[in-house]
Design a protein around this motif. Structure first.
Motif, short mmCIF file in Angstrom:
data_model
loop_
_atom_site.label_atom_id
_atom_site.label_comp_id
_atom_site.label_asym_id
_atom_site.label_seq_id
_atom_site.Cartn_x
_atom_site.Cartn_y
_atom_site.Cartn_z
N MET A 295 0.72 -1.64 0.29
CA MET A 295 -0.39 -0.06 -0.18
C MET A 295 1.00 1.17 -0.25
N TRP A 296 2.15 1.13 -0.96
CA TRP A 296 3.23 2.36 -0.59
C TRP A 296 2.32 3.60 -1.12
N PRO A 297 1.73 3.63 -1.91
CA PRO A 297 0.94 4.91 -2.15
C PRO A 297 0.39 5.30 -1.04
N LEU A 298 -0.11 4.98 0.18
CA LEU A 298 -0.90 5.80 1.05
C LEU A 298 0.37 6.67 1.56
N THR A 299 2.13 6.61 1.86
CA THR A 299 2.54 7.14 1.83
C THR A 299 2.86 8.62 1.69
N PHE A 300 2.73 9.00 0.70
CA PHE A 300 2.48 10.04 0.68
C PHE A 300 1.16 10.81 0.84
N VAL A 301 0.25 10.00 0.70
CA VAL A 301 -0.65 11.04 1.32
C VAL A 301 -0.60 11.11 3.16
N GLY A 302 0.02 10.26 3.59
CA GLY A 302 -0.01 10.65 5.26
C GLY A 302 1.27 11.69 5.19
N ILE A 303 2.66 11.61 4.48
CA ILE A 303 2.53 13.09 4.05
C ILE A 303 2.45 14.02 4.03
N ALA A 304 1.57 13.92 2.62
CA ALA A 304 0.31 15.19 2.58
C ALA A 304 -0.21 16.02 3.32
N ILE A 305 -1.33 15.05 4.44
CA ILE A 305 -2.24 14.90 5.24
C ILE A 305 -0.69 16.18 6.67
N VAL A 306 0.30 15.55 6.84
CA VAL A 306 1.18 16.50 7.97
C VAL A 306 1.57 17.83 7.27
N LEU A 307 2.27 17.77 6.23
CA LEU A 307 2.17 19.24 6.06
C LEU A 307 0.99 19.76 5.72
N VAL A 308 -0.09 20.14 5.46
CA VAL A 308 -1.30 20.52 5.20
C VAL A 308 -1.29 21.18 6.76
N ALA A 309 -1.73 20.13 7.72
CA ALA A 309 -1.68 20.60 8.75
C ALA A 309 -0.60 21.64 9.92
N ALA A 310 0.89 21.04 8.93
CA ALA A 310 1.64 22.38 9.61
C ALA A 310 1.50 23.23 9.26
N ILE A 311 0.78 23.84 8.48
CA ILE A 311 0.77 25.47 7.36
C ILE A 311 0.20 26.39 8.40
N GLY A 312 0.31 27.16 8.61
CA GLY A 312 -0.63 28.30 8.85
C GLY A 312 -0.42 28.05 10.53
N ARG A 313 0.63 27.50 11.30
CA ARG A 313 0.13 27.16 12.71
C ARG A 313 1.49 28.09 13.41
N ARG A 314 1.54 28.53 15.02
CA ARG A 314 2.26 28.64 15.74
C ARG A 314 3.58 27.52 16.45
N ALA A 315 4.21 27.53 17.07
CA ALA A 315 5.02 26.18 17.15
C ALA A 315 4.75 25.62 17.90
N GLY A 316 3.72 26.44 19.11
CA GLY A 316 3.61 25.38 19.73
C GLY A 316 2.64 24.28 19.26
N SER A 317 1.66 25.15 18.66
CA SER A 317 0.21 24.21 18.10
C SER A 317 0.60 23.02 16.55
N ALA A 318 2.10 22.82 15.78
CA ALA A 318 2.59 22.59 15.40
C ALA A 318 3.51 21.49 16.03
N PHE A 319 4.52 22.23 16.87
CA PHE A 319 5.00 20.58 17.67
C PHE A 319 4.07 19.82 18.70
N LEU A 320 2.68 20.06 19.01
CA LEU A 320 1.64 19.14 19.36
C LEU A 320 1.08 18.50 18.08
N VAL A 321 0.61 18.65 17.24
CA VAL A 321 0.60 18.39 15.43
C VAL A 321 1.44 16.73 14.87
N GLY A 322 2.69 17.65 15.10
CA GLY A 322 3.50 16.59 14.82
C GLY A 322 3.60 15.56 15.68
N PHE A 323 4.00 15.89 17.61
CA PHE A 323 3.89 14.56 17.47
C PHE A 323 2.88 13.67 18.47
N LEU A 324 1.54 14.41 17.62
CA LEU A 324 0.32 13.58 17.88
C LEU A 324 1.05 12.66 16.03
#
Length: 475
Positions: free
Chosen positions: A1-30
């Motif tokens: 199911m290798w294509p899903l890796t690209f989907v996972g990366i996209a989810i992380v990147l989209v969730a990281a855009i426009g955040r403050r450092a603290g909430s970005a850390f929380l998103v990455g940690f989760l």
């Protein structure tokens, strides 16, 4: 199911855009927790939840820090370089470089790092796999994330002409996939027998094993290779509980097997004690003795040794005390000459260490022998994950890999990543195949470390410069 890796990366990147450092850390940690708790759940099979959760949390902390860097890149870079060309051509490369920097850090630190779980390792059976021969595993991670970041950026641009802009990532993907596979330089064959004894080889099996059961199990399974004309017989990591260099009975057994097999040398794994030091060793048994050997260079922290034992023991004394002896890191090179065939040796998690694998090939290895013991992980996904990494190593180095386990799944993989033969998990058996030998160095072996260093150095430097210039403009 290798294509899903690209989907996972996209989810992380989209969730990281426009955040403050603290909430970005929380998103990455989760995001890290949601990945690692599943990915390395096999660590809990016998040791329980503490090591599993501790490792997952540690890796997720790094994931959170890496996500902060990516968030800062999305914040600072457009403030300095405001043109759409810079945002489309440079920003995705920067994001890919920062992701690669985080993967590079956790692959080497602390205590030698934990290189499991890099995004490139998901691509062993994908069309992107041949790229590792050119740019290595870290390079493939960089390309994957940069492609996804480019797609995210195209969709984020406010200007019209979405269809025209979508052509940009499409062209990049086609160009990447058009890179030809590295031409292998095969020059001959070696008939290799690899024996899977399917014995109770786990750390926690020791109390239930009869004396000599490991050695006898391997010997029984090896009888099927007698008369097959093997140039060498390869056993797994920890395939004998007795060191034949000091145990006369084990030595006689190996001599008898070698004689029955027409004098074929045997490469086996055993624990060796030299003075006060203990080594996880792969040794070449030939002509009645050990003619060469390799000691595992990077024993697994909290598995094969406990770093800073006095500090960590109070946190989990019962678990720490399970590791009764600490293996010493080896210092010998990882190649063994077997009657003119130069073999590169890796022991278990060595297969995930970029430097160890490159060094063996750089020293002239014509075929790689990956000896492992997966018995402590049962029927979990660990073995499949390790075999996927092994397949990428074959492609990266353009070398055949004989991956032999105590309990399986064992396989011989060709220099293009093709499966030549397998033994199912938890079945005794042997593989006897004419295995291609290769010479020459791929770009990944020659320059893989430099490529990673260049990408990471450029990414960190560009982020710092962007941050300084963005602050000046604000001021």
């Amino acid at each position: 199911m290798w294509p899903l890796t690209f989907v996972g990366i996209a989810i992380v990147l989209v969730a990281a855009i426009g955040r403050r450092a603290g909430s970005a850390f929380l998103v990455g940690f989760l995001a890290g927790l949601s990945f690692y708790l599943v990915h390395v759940s096999w660590t809990a099979l016998y040791l329980g939840p503490v090591p599993w959760v501790a490792l997952s949390v540690l890796e997720s902390l790094f994931f959170g820090l890496g996500t902060v860097l990516i968030t800062l890149a999305y914040r600072w870079f457009p403030r300095v370089w405001r043109g759409p060309t810079a945002r489309l051509a440079v920003l995705p490369v920067l994001v890919g470089a920062l992701w690669t920097a985080r993967e590079g850090l956790v692959s080497t630190w602390p205590y030698g790092g934990f290189a499991w779980g890099r995004v490139a390792l998901s691509q062993s059976e994908s069309p992107f796999a041949p790229l590792v021969a050119w740019i290595g595993i870290s390079g493939l991670s960089f390309v994957m994330v940069a492609i996804v970041a480019l797609g995210v950026q195209v969709l984020s641009e406010p200007s019209p002409g979405l269809v025209r802009r979508l052509a940009v990532p499409s062209v990049v993907i086609v160009a990447v996939l058009a890179v030809p596979a590295w031409p292998t330089s095969e020059f001959g064959m070696s008939r290799i027998a690899a024996v899977q004894g399917n014995i109770k080889a786990g750390y926690f099996d020791a109390a239930e094993r009869e004396p000599g059961e490991l050695l006898l199990g391997q010997l029984d399974a090896s009888l099927s290779v007698v008369g097959e004309g093997a140039d060498m017989i390869v056993w797994p990591e920890g395939s004998s509980e007795y060191d034949p260099a000091v145990d006369a009975g084990a030595a006689r057994s190996l001599d008898a097997l070698s004689e029955l097999s027409g004098g074929a040398p045997i490469i086996l794994g055993a624990i060796q004690e030299r003075g006060d030091e203990v080594f996880n060793t792969s040794m070449l048994w030939q002509n009645g003795g050990v003619e060469d050997w390799y000691d595992k260079k990077h024993p697994i922290p909290f598995g094969e040794y406990v770093p800073d034992r006095a500090f960590w023991r109070p946190f989990a004394p019962e678990l720490i005390d399970l590791i009764g002896r600490d293996y010493t890191p080896g210092t010998r090179d990882g190649v063994i000459d077997v009657n003119g065939v130069i073999t590169g040796i890796s022991i278990c998690f060595d297969i995930v260490d970029d430097a160890v694998m490159r060094d063996s090939v750089d020293r002239g290895a014509q075929v790689l022998l990956a000896q492992t013991n997966n018995a402590d992980f049962g029927t979990t996904d660990e073995n499949q994950q390790q075999l996927a990494i092994t397949r990428l190593r074959a492609i990266e180095t353009s070398r055949s890999v004989v991956s032999i386990s105590t309990v399986g799944l064992s396989a011989i993989i060709g220099p293009r990543g093709e499966t030549i033969a397998t033994v199912p998990a938890y079945e005794p058996g042997a593989l006897v195949e004419d295995v291609p030998l290769s010479r020459g160095l791929t770009p990944a072996v020659l320059l893989g470390g430099q490529i990673e260093g260049l990408v990471v150095g450029w990414g960190i430097g560009t982020l710092l410069v962007s941050g300084l210039l963005a602050r000046r403009r604000q001021g």
